[in-house]
Each structure stands twice: as structure tokens, then as C-alpha cells.
Design an enzyme around this catalytic site. Sequence first.
Site, PDB file in Angstrom:
ATOM      1  N   SER A  56       5.169  -4.820   4.352  1.00  0.00           N
ATOM      2  CA  SER A  56       6.271  -5.400   5.124  1.00  0.00           C
ATOM      3  C   SER A  56       6.290  -4.889   6.563  1.00  0.00           C
ATOM      4  O   SER A  56       6.149  -3.685   6.819  1.00  0.00           O
ATOM      5  CB  SER A  56       7.609  -5.075   4.455  1.00  0.00           C
ATOM      6  N   SER A  97       9.036  -5.446   8.336  1.00  0.00           N
ATOM      7  CA  SER A  97      10.461  -5.327   8.643  1.00  0.00           C
ATOM      8  C   SER A  97      10.864  -3.949   9.166  1.00  0.00           C
ATOM      9  O   SER A  97      11.651  -3.857  10.113  1.00  0.00           O
ATOM     10  CB  SER A  97      11.295  -5.690   7.415  1.00  0.00           C
ATOM     11  N   LYS A 103      13.794 -13.023  -4.320  1.00  0.00           N
ATOM     12  CA  LYS A 103      14.683 -13.874  -3.526  1.00  0.00           C
ATOM     13  C   LYS A 103      15.603 -14.758  -4.371  1.00  0.00           C
ATOM     14  O   LYS A 103      16.679 -15.149  -3.912  1.00  0.00           O
ATOM     15  CB  LYS A 103      13.871 -14.741  -2.564  1.00  0.00           C
ATOM     16  N   ASP A 137      15.986 -17.020   6.664  1.00  0.00           N
ATOM     17  CA  ASP A 137      14.675 -17.636   6.877  1.00  0.00           C
ATOM     18  C   ASP A 137      14.800 -18.989   7.571  1.00  0.00           C
ATOM     19  O   ASP A 137      13.952 -19.362   8.382  1.00  0.00           O
ATOM     20  CB  ASP A 137      13.942 -17.817   5.547  1.00  0.00           C
ATOM     21  N   GLY A 189       5.640 -23.313  -2.127  1.00  0.00           N
ATOM     22  CA  GLY A 189       6.123 -22.048  -2.665  1.00  0.00           C
ATOM     23  C   GLY A 189       7.490 -21.665  -2.139  1.00  0.00           C
ATOM     24  O   GLY A 189       8.244 -22.494  -1.600  1.00  0.00           O
ATOM     25  N   GLY A 190       7.818 -20.369  -2.241  1.00  0.00           N
ATOM     26  CA  GLY A 190       9.132 -19.894  -1.849  1.00  0.00           C
ATOM     27  C   GLY A 190       9.461 -20.125  -0.388  1.00  0.00           C
ATOM     28  O   GLY A 190      10.594 -20.492  -0.050  1.00  0.00           O
ATOM     29  N   ALA A 191       8.497 -19.932   0.502  1.00  0.00           N
ATOM     30  CA  ALA A 191       8.758 -20.126   1.923  1.00  0.00           C
ATOM     31  C   ALA A 191       9.076 -21.573   2.241  1.00  0.00           C
ATOM     32  O   ALA A 191       9.875 -21.871   3.140  1.00  0.00           O
ATOM     33  CB  ALA A 191       7.556 -19.661   2.736  1.00  0.00           C
ATOM     34  N   GLY A 208       3.271 -16.982  13.121  1.00  0.00           N
ATOM     35  CA  GLY A 208       4.185 -16.491  12.103  1.00  0.00           C
ATOM     36  C   GLY A 208       5.123 -15.391  12.555  1.00  0.00           C
ATOM     37  O   GLY A 208       6.190 -15.206  11.956  1.00  0.00           O
TER      38      GLY A 208
END
Length: 283
Positions: A15, A17, A67, A104, A131-133, A249
Site C-alpha cells: 500500500s 497510503s 471493501k 474511490d 472487478g472491485g475497482a 493511476g
Amino acid sequence: MTDYAEVIGDPISQSKSPAIHGFWIEKLGLDAKYRAHHVTAEGLADYLAARREDPDWCGCNVTMPHKQKVIPLINRLDNVAERVGAVNTVHRAKDGALVGRNTDVAGFLEPLRDHLARQHYFRMARVLGTGGAARAIVAGLDEAGFTIVLTGRDPEKAQALLNELSGGEHHVAPLSHFAEPTDFAFDDREGCCDLVINASPLGMRGQPPLAFDWSHAPPGSIAYDIVTDPVETDFLKSARETGFGTIDGLSMLIGQAAAAFVHFFGVEPPREFDTELRERLVA
């Protein structure tokens, strides 16, 4: 006593973050910390139970695979998270409740803000990945008035995602359709906004490449890749070589982090240092 926030996931070592939030904390001189914390699916409920009792904990960013699993463990969702069906930010409200948000969507739309401020005759986005994104991206594009062509290896999964997240007239195509050249003659795109978005892990370091032939993109399209490792993907390189604009990104990553930072620490992050932050993230 120092306020702190975290990013949780399994795995979590990759990550970015902590680097992003730590950079802003440093620039603002806050007495606060931000760190990564490895949390497994089995340990998610215990993690949140423990943090509820910690007065110094401001919240956490939530990454895969939590998530959706985090939703029944918190008190309420904001409207965006409820619509998307996924949470990437949890913070403590003034009444002590744990609130789930999805930043997001805001992070994805942020680098498109100037484009979306204009009037367009038509907006179309080709979204690669289911997918999730893709959930947040589809929700954001639908809200911004785009007609979406959603592509994936499984068209039925793509259609199910559209049915769940949107009431608009969108379309589905197999991912393989865009791998081969086309001689389709696009109409005049003056006054239109066209996006081609890689919402899949294809092209990420250690993943297979993304096969996309740019003859499928209308003139004036913008290529947007949410992959952050590498930042300069082959998808973006080939788009630029073909003459299209590009968004990488890190734009979405920094944008979603900025929205979360406010909920954690109560202040806006110093975005005037974005160039320096980007240099640190790719060093």
C-alpha cells in the site's frame, strides 16, 4: 496521546497510503500518524471492535479483500458507499458511530473535473474490467452522464454489474473484442467526451499485459489507467504514442486519499505539493 489512522487489508505491505497520508501530515505539522495494519478476513471483526474502544483512532482506509466484508460490521454508510456496495474509508462520527464511505468515486472523477465541467453532446466510456475497482468507476461514470461499454472476460458478470449499479442504457462486450484491430469509422467526435479506462489489474507488475488496440478508441479519447505499479504502463505508453491524452493511476489514488484525509484529521490535505508527492511515490 497522538491521533492515528490506518490502512487495512490482506496483503497490505504494497500500500502507498502510508506514504501519501504521512507526506500530508508532515507538511501540515500535525500531531498525528498513519500506518499500515495487516488484517485478515478472520480478524476484521476483532480489529474494528478493538479500534472502537481506542479514542486516538480516527479511522481506516479499507483495501482488498475487505471493501464489502466490512459493511455489516459498521453502523452506517454514506450515500455513495451504499450505492456502490463497497467501502474504502471508515471513520468515527461525532456520535461515536462508525461510518463507511467510498472515496474511490471522488478520487476517480477528480482528474476528469475540468473535462466534466464542459458541456458535451455525448459522453462514452469504454471500461475494461469488472472487478472491485470497476464498481466505483461505473457508478461515477453513470452519475456523470456517460454511456458505458463495460468489458470483461465474462460478459454475464459485466451485465450483472451494470444491472446492479445503473439504470441507464449501457452495453457489454467481451474483453477480447478490443484486442484485435477494427476498421470501424467513428463519426465526428467534436463536442464529445470519450474515455478508455483500464479498471483491471492487467498490465500491473507481475500480471499479464492488457491487450487493447487503439483503433477501437474514437479520435480525441483519453486513456485512464488505475494501475499504480508501474505508473507508466504499456497501456498509457501506447495511448500516448497514438496521440491520445492520458491519466495515470496515481491521480485516482491521491484523489481518493485526499477525500479520506479530511474525514480522519478534519483538515484539507496540502494539494499544492502534489508534484513533490508524486516524485516521492515513484522514487
